[in-house]
Structure formats: structure tokens, C-alpha cells
Design a protein around this motif. Structure first.
Motif, PDB file in Angstrom:
ATOM      1  N   VAL A 192       0.927   2.536   4.031  1.00  0.00           N
ATOM      2  CA  VAL A 192       2.038   2.695   4.968  1.00  0.00           C
ATOM      3  C   VAL A 192       3.365   2.665   4.231  1.00  0.00           C
ATOM      4  CG1 VAL A 192       3.238   1.618   6.913  1.00  0.00           C
ATOM      5  CG2 VAL A 192       0.757   1.839   6.947  1.00  0.00           C
ATOM      6  N   SER A 201      -3.631  -1.758   5.302  1.00  0.00           N
ATOM      7  CA  SER A 201      -3.041  -0.456   4.992  1.00  0.00           C
ATOM      8  C   SER A 201      -1.606  -0.584   4.505  1.00  0.00           C
ATOM      9  CB  SER A 201      -3.074   0.432   6.243  1.00  0.00           C
ATOM     10  OG  SER A 201      -2.292  -0.146   7.274  1.00  0.00           O
ATOM     11  N   SER A 202      -1.194  -1.773   4.090  1.00  0.00           N
ATOM     12  CA  SER A 202       0.218  -1.984   3.772  1.00  0.00           C
ATOM     13  C   SER A 202       0.702  -1.079   2.645  1.00  0.00           C
ATOM     14  CB  SER A 202       0.458  -3.454   3.408  1.00  0.00           C
ATOM     15  OG  SER A 202      -0.394  -3.858   2.346  1.00  0.00           O
ATOM     16  N   ALA A 227       1.339   0.063  10.867  1.00  0.00           N
ATOM     17  CA  ALA A 227       0.403  -0.681  10.019  1.00  0.00           C
ATOM     18  C   ALA A 227      -0.467  -1.624  10.844  1.00  0.00           C
ATOM     19  CB  ALA A 227       1.179  -1.455   8.955  1.00  0.00           C
TER      20      ALA A 227
END
Length: 299
Positions: A192, A188-189, A177
Motif C-alpha cells: 500500500v 499489505s503495508s 490497507a
């Protein structure tokens, strides 16, 4: 879901045949990640919709604990369609009506060959915003490996797979991430978290690679998805921290994943290529077939 489309046996496919095989084998028959479901719909028009597993906006039910919720959760979307001028607007409206109660953004994945030709304009009129356009590139696994064979290994960098122990796996996904955020400048948490759950749910369907500098810093992260029952494996990620570019790390990551694909019998490698990676991939034998653009609807 419907059965997988038969594999192609063509000795040398044309671009049109390769695009048709990708559409039939991969795009139209998607496998939803852990915590999500994929529905191939006919009403009001043919689309493939991916939704959090327990979400049912029509009944008012909230998504269950399997699907990560909250503002950072990946909301799913529409990833294949077969529309025309008479069905496009109603299909778009139905998608918005379905996803709106979930309270998170969702994606309509548009490819350059999708009909009708003005579908992007119709999405924009319905409140979608275009993300960065990429290129759909596909190549023969064996040809890619042959072109990569002479490439030297990157100096001062170790390439390895995702660790399997829980602390190591958690740290590697955190590094994944962090690299993504540094390279692509976005959070992008949610994505991911969905990938990590999917990989843990079925490790054979996805392989994850980390490139580490000598001090242990993750400088590149990538994955390969194996589309079981098809000719295709797909490459994702591979963005490299700016200070480590120009060392051949991206090509080395492609080589590792191409070797995995060949060992498992996948004939083609597919990539949604950014403007930076596209020239590299084309030199490795992948062919640009069309454009692909995520159109995002936000509540």
C-alpha cells in the motif's frame, strides 16, 4: 524502456490473440511504480525485472530514500520472461543473486503459458514458494458495461474516489490497507505504501475507489491502473468485508472503473481474479485465459 506495442485493431479477438496482445502491450513493457525501476534484460536471458530505484547489488550500493525499505517493503521481482530449458535455471539463479543483497522478499510472476513447462518446479527447487493461484481474465470494456447496466446500486453504501487532500488521502490509504488485511488476511503495508507513492507521483495512471457504509466504515477498496499507449486497463482489489458481501458492492466497483476505462478509450479490462471473483467476472463477459501465480523468494 522500449516503445509501446501497437494497439490491436481486431474486430473480435480470439483468446490466443487477446493473450498475445496482453503479453506484448502490458506484461512485457511494465511501468515501475514510484521509487522503483523496470529493466528489460537480455543477459543471461530475457526477463523484465522491477527493483527499488537506487538498488545496485552489483556495486554494493544501498537503495536510496525514494524506495521504501525495511521488512514490510515491497521488493519488486520478475514479471515477464522468455525462457527455455537451457536458460531457465540460469535466469532464476541470476534473479536470486540480484535480489538477495537487498534483504527483502521478491516475486517471480508466473503465467500458465510461460516456458519451459516445468518452470514452477524449477522455481520451487531454487527456494521459491507459491502464493495463491489466480486466473488471468480479460474482457471487452463495452461488453462489461452493458452487462452491468441493469445492476442496481448497493443499498447503504457510498462509492467514491480517493480523496485529494492530504489528511483525507492518508486516511483513505489506511482504510485501503485495513480492508485488504481483513479480507486477505495478510499485511499489505509495504504494498500500500508503494501504491500510495505511485498514485501521488502520477494520479492519471491509477484511480482508487473506496466503498463506505453509512457509519463511515470502509467496506471495500479497489483500484484501476491505466496502461498508457495500450488497449488495456487493469482492475485490482475489490475484496469486500464479509458482513457486506452479497449486496452487489463488488460489481458496482467494477462498473465505476469500467466507466472510467471507457471514458479514456481503453478497450480491454484485465484482472488477476481470485476463485471468489472469477465467477462474477466471467458472468460479466471477461474470459479466463490462463493461470497466474506469484512465486515468492524470501531471505
Amino acid at each position: 524502456m522500449a516503445d509501446r506495442a501497437p494497439k490491436t485493431s481486431l474486430a473480435r479477438v480470439t483468446d490466443a490473440e487477446l493473450l498475445a496482445a496482453f503479453d506484448a502491450q502490458v506484461r512485457r513493457i511494465a511501468v515501475a511504480p514510484a521509487g522503483y525501476r523496470a529493466d528489460l534484460l537480455d543477459d543471461p536471458a530475457p526477463v523484465l525485472r522491477v527493483t527499488p530505484a537506487d538498488a545496485n547489488p552489483e556495486s554494493g550500493a544501498e537503495p536510496g530514500p525514494e524506495a521504501e525499505q525495511g521488512p514490510d517493503a515491497w521488493g519488486g521481482g520478475v514479471f515477464w520472461c522468455d525462457l527455455d530449458e537451457s536458460t531457465a535455471d540460469v535466469a532464476i539463479a541470476a534473479a536470486v543473486e540480484w535480489f538477495r543483497p537487498l534483504g527483502s522478499e521478491f516475486e517471480w510472476k508466473h503465467y500458465g503459458y510461460d516456458e519451459p513447462a516445468d518452470l514452477p518446479e524449477r522455481l520451487r527447487a531454487a527456494g521459491f514458494e507459491a502464493d495463491e493461484e489466480e486466473a488471468l481474465v480479460i474482457g471487452e470494456t463495452d461488453e462489461i458495461r452493458a452487462r452491468l447496466a441493469p445492476a442496481p446500486e448497493p443499498e447503504g453504501v457510498t462509492l467514491r474516489r480517493l480523496r485529494v487532500d492530504e489528511p483525507g488521502r492518508t486516511a483513505d490509504w489506511r482504510a485501503f490497507a485495513d480492508v485488504h488485511a481483513a479480507v486477505f488476511h495478510d499485511d499489505s503495508s509495504g504494498m500500500v505504501a508503494s501504491l500510495a507513492a505511485a498514485q501521488l507521483d502520477d494520479p492519471t495512471a491509477m484511480s482508487v475507489w473506496i466503498a463506505e457504509a453509512e457509519d463511515g466504515t470502509a467496506v471495500c477498496a479497489a483500484r484501476i491502473n491505466f496502461h498508457e499507449g495500450t488497449d488495456f486497463a487493469s482492475l485490482w482489489g475489490g475484496g469486500t468485508l464479509e458482513a457486506y458481501r452479497g449486496r452487489g458492492i463488488y460489481k458496482a466497483m467494477v462498473a465505476r472503473r469500467a466507466d472510467e476505462a471507457a471514458a479514456r478509450g481503453y478497450r480491454f479490462l484485465q484482472v488477476d481474479a481470485s476463485p471468489d471473483s472469477r465467477p462474477i467476472l466471467e458472468r460479466l463477459g471477461l474470459r479466463t485465459l490462463t493461470s497466474t501465480t506469484p512465486w515468492i523468494w524470501r531471505p
